[in-house]
Design an enzyme around this catalytic site. Structure first.
Site, PDB file in Angstrom:
ATOM      1  N   LEU A 198      35.508  45.068  35.616  1.00 27.54           N
ATOM      2  CA  LEU A 198      35.373  46.520  35.521  1.00 27.54           C
ATOM      3  C   LEU A 198      34.812  47.104  36.821  1.00 27.54           C
ATOM      4  CD1 LEU A 198      33.826  46.641  31.923  1.00 27.54           C
ATOM      5  CD2 LEU A 198      36.225  46.997  32.584  1.00 27.54           C
ATOM      6  N   LYS A 236      31.906  40.434  41.360  1.00 27.73           N
ATOM      7  CA  LYS A 236      30.885  40.874  42.300  1.00 27.73           C
ATOM      8  C   LYS A 236      31.114  42.349  42.647  1.00 27.73           C
ATOM      9  CE  LYS A 236      34.164  41.065  45.288  1.00 27.73           C
ATOM     10  NZ  LYS A 236      34.619  42.422  45.709  1.00 27.73           N
TER      11      LYS A 236
END
Length: 325
Positions: A76, A99
């Protein structure tokens, strides 16, 4: 866990998940893509082609409530990573989150607390930690192949043209530093075992996000500098220069996608050594590391405590830039 494989779900149908992580999950040993959460059947179709029999949930909450899912991959937007990682762990799922998993180092307190309370692994998807070129690089430095390490330089740049891309959204925590700054910083820390102190930073800022950032740092006697950009030509490099040799990684981050991963070691008076890794699939290795943790109890190679150190450095860069976090 008594099963012989991990059943994965993906929150959202991002292009990166479709092109890279969904195939990697199915390619990895002892893992299988079993579900995706998206309201758009058209976006789910390519995932179903990769994983026949794929379950399609209409909401993230529905996927997290699915008792047949063991682990979730979260691709996301950056601003949603902490919340959904914690919610997934509280729902009893192991978590591999893209990340940067956090927006500031203080977020790790909540992530670690959720991990420890739930008993579920929460990990940042920093894939270089799973690539053998970086284990080789770390060993060469530790064993003195470069002599006394003197200078480290890094770069990760690419051209982003789409003005609607989430990487250009301040509300979704976009920017070059958050998107790819984690790579040169994390690589420096992983290879040297040192924590950089940020000395200077400059950036080009557009619409509230950094589109290019330049950083100078040091760790003891080691000077470290890097450049990241979303407005430059496609380029990646990490170079380690010591008193006795130089080590260059030609595809340090997106190995195999950007270019073949070659580690080139040049030392005075000796033949150049080239260590090549043409077949290594680091994304699949990352998934296999999660399976080893869940099925075998192995330590995950890149725990939250390690990821937090990179975020501390990113926080310091933002402070030097005078940008809010």
């Amino acid at each position: 866990m008594t099963r012989d494989h991990i059943r994965w779900g993906i929150l959202g149908a991002s292009g990166f998940a479709r092109k890279t992580m969904a195939p990697a999950i199915n390619e990895a040993r002892r893992s299988r893509l079993a579900a995706i959460a998206t309201r758009d059947p058209a976006r789910a179709a390519p995932f179903a082609a990769i994983a026949p029999g794929l379950k399609i949930h209409q909401s993230y909450e529905a996927l997290l409530a699915d008792p047949e899912i063991d682990a979730v991959y979260i691709p996301l937007p950056n601003a949603l990573h902490v919340d959904w990682s914690i919610r997934a762990a509280e729902a009893g799922k192991a978590v591999l989150c893209e990340k940067p998993i956090a927006l500031k180092s203080s977020d790790f307190k909540d992530l670690i607390a959720a991990r420890d309370k739930s008993g579920q692994i929460i990990a940042e998807a920093w894939m270089p930690a799973h690539h053998p070129q970086w284990h080789k690089a770390r060993d060469l430095i530790a064993n003195g192949a470069l002599g006394r390490l003197h200078t480290v330089t890094g770069a990760f740049t690419y051209g982003l043209e789409d003005p609607a891309n989430i990487r250009l959204s301040p509300d979704l925590a976009g920017g070059a530093l958050r998107d790819v700054g984690v790579y040169p910083i994390g690589a420096f820390r992983f290879a040297t075992g040192q924590e950089p102190t940020i000395l200077w930073a400059d950036a080009t800022v557009e619409n509230g996000v950094d589109t290019s950032t330049w950083v100078q740092a040091r760790a003891g006697d080691i000077r470290f500098s890097f450049h990241v950009s979303m407005r430059a030509t496609r380029y990646q490099s990490m170079v380690f220069q010591g008193s006795a040799g130089r080590m260059t990684l030609t595809a340090p981050f997106n190995a195999g996608q950007y270019a073949q991963a070659d580690l080139i070691l040049a030392r005075d008076g000796q033949p150049v050594e080239i260590h090549s890794f043409p077949e290594t699939r680091q994304y699949a290795l990352q998934v296999e590391a999660m399976a080893a943790t869940l099925l075998d109890g192995a330590d995950f190679p890149y725990p939250l405590e390690t990821a937090r150190g990179t975020q501390i450095a990113i926080d310091a860069v933002f402070d030097k830039l005078g940008m809010s976090r």
